[in-house]
Design a protein around this motif. Structure first.
Motif, short mmCIF file in Angstrom:
data_model
loop_
_atom_site.label_atom_id
_atom_site.label_comp_id
_atom_site.label_asym_id
_atom_site.label_seq_id
_atom_site.Cartn_x
_atom_site.Cartn_y
_atom_site.Cartn_z
N ALA A 1 0.84 -1.19 0.00
CA ALA A 1 0.00 0.00 0.00
C ALA A 1 0.87 1.25 0.00
CB ALA A 1 -0.91 -0.01 1.22
N HIS A 2 0.28 2.37 -0.36
CA HIS A 2 1.00 3.64 -0.32
C HIS A 2 1.37 3.98 1.12
CE1 HIS A 2 0.48 4.89 -4.48
NE2 HIS A 2 -0.77 4.47 -4.43
N SER B 1 -6.39 3.35 -3.97
CA SER B 1 -6.00 1.96 -3.77
C SER B 1 -5.14 1.55 -4.94
CB SER B 1 -7.22 1.06 -3.65
OG SER B 1 -7.94 1.07 -4.87
#
Length: 77
Positions: free
Chosen positions: A31-32, A75
């Motif tokens: 994920a970021h 996302s």
């Protein structure tokens, strides 16, 4: 590597820095990693394409810029 005279008109530029991509762990995308950031100049939000002026979010890994409100909707595809 060939030697270049420092006074030469044809200087070679250093290679441009390439932002790192998301690291993958066993084939699963990560994920970021967002952090809060202040922008002096408005930057376009990568999610809604509206300018981010003042306070926003930026990914530490890939430099993805978005509004703090758009951060929850982002996302990985």
């Amino acid at each position: 590597m060939p030697w270049n005279c420092p006074w030469s008109q044809e200087r070679q530029r250093p290679p441009a820095a390439i932002p790192p991509l998301h690291y993958e762990k066993e084939g699963v995308a990560q994920a970021h990693a967002f952090r809060s950031k202040s922008f002096r100049k408005p930057q376009p939000c990568h999610w809604c394409h509206q300018p981010v002026a003042g306070q926003g979010s930026c990914c530490r890994v890939c430099k993805y810029v978005c509004h703090t409100s758009c951060e929850n909707m982002v996302s990985l595809d």
